[in-house]
Design an enzyme around this catalytic site. Structure first.
Site, PDB file in Angstrom:
ATOM      1  CB  ALA A  65      10.698  24.718 -47.286  1.00  0.00           C
ATOM      2  N   GLY A 109       9.582  20.493 -50.363  1.00  0.00           N
ATOM      3  CA  GLY A 109      10.498  19.848 -49.417  1.00  0.00           C
ATOM      4  C   GLY A 109       9.919  18.584 -48.797  1.00  0.00           C
ATOM      5  CD  GLU A 112      13.292  19.271 -52.571  1.00  0.00           C
ATOM      6  OE1 GLU A 112      12.812  20.134 -51.814  1.00  0.00           O
ATOM      7  OE2 GLU A 112      14.270  19.474 -53.304  1.00  0.00           O
ATOM      8  CD  GLU A 132      10.077  22.924 -54.541  1.00  0.00           C
ATOM      9  OE1 GLU A 132       9.416  22.414 -55.477  1.00  0.00           O
ATOM     10  OE2 GLU A 132      10.538  22.256 -53.601  1.00  0.00           O
TER      11      GLU A 132
HETATM   12  C1  HXC Z   1       4.051  27.497 -44.351  1.00  0.00           C
HETATM   13  C2  HXC Z   1       2.029  26.558 -44.810  1.00  0.00           C
HETATM   14  C3  HXC Z   1       2.579  25.790 -45.860  1.00  0.00           C
HETATM   15  C4  HXC Z   1       3.968  25.953 -46.111  1.00  0.00           C
HETATM   16  C5  HXC Z   1       0.489  25.345 -45.732  1.00  0.00           C
HETATM   17  N1  HXC Z   1       0.739  26.251 -44.771  1.00  0.00           N
HETATM   18  N2  HXC Z   1       1.594  25.056 -46.410  1.00  0.00           N
HETATM   19  N3  HXC Z   1       2.757  27.396 -44.062  1.00  0.00           N
HETATM   20  N4  HXC Z   1       4.654  26.814 -45.334  1.00  0.00           N
HETATM   21  N5  HXC Z   1       4.605  25.243 -47.063  1.00  0.00           N
HETATM   22  C6  HXC Z   1      -0.196  26.855 -43.816  1.00  0.00           C
HETATM   23  C7  HXC Z   1      -1.014  27.961 -44.450  1.00  0.00           C
HETATM   24  O1  HXC Z   1      -0.289  29.153 -44.514  1.00  0.00           O
HETATM   25  C8  HXC Z   1      -2.186  28.052 -43.490  1.00  0.00           C
HETATM   26  O2  HXC Z   1      -1.788  28.749 -42.352  1.00  0.00           O
HETATM   27  C9  HXC Z   1      -2.382  26.602 -43.098  1.00  0.00           C
HETATM   28  O3  HXC Z   1      -1.159  25.915 -43.390  1.00  0.00           O
HETATM   29  C10 HXC Z   1      -3.481  25.944 -43.906  1.00  0.00           C
HETATM   30  O4  HXC Z   1      -3.215  26.161 -45.292  1.00  0.00           O
HETATM   31  P1  HXC Z   1      -4.298  26.705 -46.324  1.00  0.00           P
HETATM   32  O5  HXC Z   1      -3.587  27.176 -47.532  1.00  0.00           O
HETATM   33  O6  HXC Z   1      -5.214  27.667 -45.636  1.00  0.00           O
HETATM   34  O7  HXC Z   1      -5.108  25.364 -46.610  1.00  0.00           O
HETATM   35  P2  HXC Z   1      -5.623  24.747 -48.004  1.00  0.00           P
HETATM   36  O8  HXC Z   1      -6.405  25.767 -48.758  1.00  0.00           O
HETATM   37  O9  HXC Z   1      -6.291  23.463 -47.629  1.00  0.00           O
HETATM   38  O10 HXC Z   1      -4.302  24.448 -48.862  1.00  0.00           O
HETATM   39  C11 HXC Z   1      -3.299  23.567 -48.379  1.00  0.00           C
HETATM   40  C12 HXC Z   1      -2.050  23.588 -49.306  1.00  0.00           C
HETATM   41  C13 HXC Z   1      -1.601  25.040 -49.506  1.00  0.00           C
HETATM   42  C14 HXC Z   1      -2.423  22.954 -50.652  1.00  0.00           C
HETATM   43  C15 HXC Z   1      -0.991  22.746 -48.621  1.00  0.00           C
HETATM   44  O11 HXC Z   1      -1.453  25.664 -48.222  1.00  0.00           O
HETATM   45  C16 HXC Z   1      -0.313  25.154 -50.253  1.00  0.00           C
HETATM   46  O12 HXC Z   1      -0.297  25.106 -51.480  1.00  0.00           O
HETATM   47  N6  HXC Z   1       0.803  25.316 -49.529  1.00  0.00           N
HETATM   48  C17 HXC Z   1       2.099  25.604 -50.095  1.00  0.00           C
HETATM   49  C18 HXC Z   1       2.710  24.371 -50.723  1.00  0.00           C
HETATM   50  C19 HXC Z   1       4.064  24.660 -51.369  1.00  0.00           C
HETATM   51  O13 HXC Z   1       4.166  25.531 -52.242  1.00  0.00           O
HETATM   52  N7  HXC Z   1       5.112  23.947 -50.950  1.00  0.00           N
HETATM   53  C20 HXC Z   1       6.463  24.121 -51.445  1.00  0.00           C
HETATM   54  C21 HXC Z   1       7.189  25.108 -50.603  1.00  0.00           C
HETATM   55  S1  HXC Z   1       8.837  25.427 -51.240  1.00  0.00           S
HETATM   56  P3  HXC Z   1      -2.723  29.887 -41.677  1.00  0.00           P
HETATM   57  O14 HXC Z   1      -1.837  30.507 -40.637  1.00  0.00           O
HETATM   58  O15 HXC Z   1      -3.149  30.810 -42.785  1.00  0.00           O
HETATM   59  O16 HXC Z   1      -3.871  29.106 -41.104  1.00  0.00           O
HETATM   60  C22 HXC Z   1       9.754  24.109 -50.730  1.00  0.00           C
HETATM   61  C23 HXC Z   1      11.246  24.003 -51.047  1.00  0.00           C
HETATM   62  C24 HXC Z   1      11.938  25.288 -51.136  1.00  0.00           C
HETATM   63  O17 HXC Z   1       9.292  23.222 -50.129  1.00  0.00           O
HETATM   64  C25 HXC Z   1      13.422  25.058 -51.260  1.00  0.00           C
HETATM   65  C26 HXC Z   1      14.155  26.319 -51.577  1.00  0.00           C
HETATM   66  C27 HXC Z   1      15.652  26.139 -51.458  1.00  0.00           C
END
Ligand code: HXC
Length: 258
Positions: A65, A109, A112, A132
């Site tokens: 997400a 997500g 999922e 998460e």
């Molecule tokens: C928004 C995201 C994102 C995300 C990556 N980006 N994942 N933006 N939401 N889930 C964006 C970053 O902010 C960044 O934007 C760009 O993509 C590149 O990411 P980086 O972190 O700079 O790259 P890298 O170091 O290669 O790492 C990639 C990554 C990391 C491993 C994917 O970004 C990461 O861990 N992302 C979060 C993953 C996560 O936690 N997902 C679960 C979310 S919760 P900018 O603008 O800085 O260039 C979920 C369910 C919730 O899914 C449900 C609740 C009800």
């Protein structure tokens, strides 16, 4: 109709949906989930389409997400807009088979969404995780339920409580994915499977899919009863008559999806 966050192609009788937000690892925002819902609606309506492939980029199926979107919301916001319920679950309601072709990251997500599909094929660089907990939230799009059903309690607990990722070979070993293929072969393999399925009788494929899904919603006896009834239903289709006749007459069947 062009979509902002995905690319929809129709290749003969297969629909190919490519998630396309490369600037954010295909993070799932409202726009993308609305686009995906509309694209799947389109493919479901199209009688020529018999199966669907959902794919991302080599680097990411989807990184979850959109965290930048979620950080703006409080509890009443998500409750009122029915976050997830409103526009995330179309894939799980498709009557046509949906194959997730996962390469790179399938996080939160994204994982999922893949698990809402009927089959997951993983490239050898795929990485599945429900991270998460690292954000002090929990999976909200079915992850605690579908991962547990797919891989059992112990592995699901470990992944959900610690955020540990699972690589493609482990995902194949424990049955989260149907098989692992080389990254270069992922799209071709997924399309080949979808094409094969799409060549069979569409209504009978839909019945078979319903029966498998019933296994998650009912006791064994109820599920078997449901299956028996649906097997009887196939005897009422033209395609089943054709399939049996073609075998006996030693020729290829001509299914009409009736
Ligand atoms: C928004 C995201 C994102 C995300 C990556 N980006 N994942 N933006 N939401 N889930 C964006 C970053 O902010 C960044 O934007 C760009 O993509 C590149 O990411 P980086 O972190 O700079 O790259 P890298 O170091 O290669 O790492 C990639 C990554 C990391 C491993 C994917 O970004 C990461 O861990 N992302 C979060 C993953 C996560 O936690 N997902 C679960 C979310 S919760 P900018 O603008 O800085 O260039 C979920 C369910 C919730 O899914 C449900 C609740 C009800």
């Amino acid at each position: 109709m062009p979509y902002e966050t995905l690319i929809l192609e129709k290749q003969e009788n297969v629909g190919l949906v490519r998630l396309n937000r490369p600037e954010a690892y295909n993070a799932l925002n409202d726009q993308l989930m609305n686009d995906l819902t509309a694209a799947l609606d389109d493919l479901e309506r199209d009688d020529n389409i018999g199966a669907i492939v959902l794919i991302g980029s080599e680097k990411a199926f989807a990184a979850g997400a959109d965290i930048k979107m979620m950080r703006e919301w409080d509890m009443l916001d998500v409750f009122k807009q029915q976050f997830i319920t409103a526009n995330w679950e179309r894939a799980s309601r498709c009557r046509k088979p949906v194959i997730a072709a996962v390469s790179g990251l399938a996080l939160g997500g994204g994982c999922e969404l893949a698990m809402m599909c009927d089959v997951i094929i993983a490239a050898d660089n795929a990485r599945f995780a429900l991270p998460e907990i690292t954000l002090a939230t929990i999976p909200g799009a079915g992850g605690t339920q579908r991962l547990t059903r797919a891989v059992g309690k112990s592995k699901a607990m470990e992944m959900i409580l610690s955020g540990r990722p699972m690589l493609a070979d482990e995902a194949e070993r424990c049955g989260l994915v149907s098989r692992m293929v080389a990254l270069a072969d992922l799209q071709r393999e997924a399309l080949a499977l979808a094409g094969k399925i799409a060549g069979f009788s569409q209504p009978v494929v839909a019945l078979a899919k319903e029966c498998v899904n019933r296994a998650f919603e009912s006791s064994l006896n109820e599920g078997i009863l449901y299956e028996r009834r649906m097997a009887y239903v196939t005897f009422g289709t033209e395609d089943q008559s054709e399939g049996l006749a073609a075998f006996v007459e030693k020729r290829a069947p001509q299914f009409k999806h009736r």
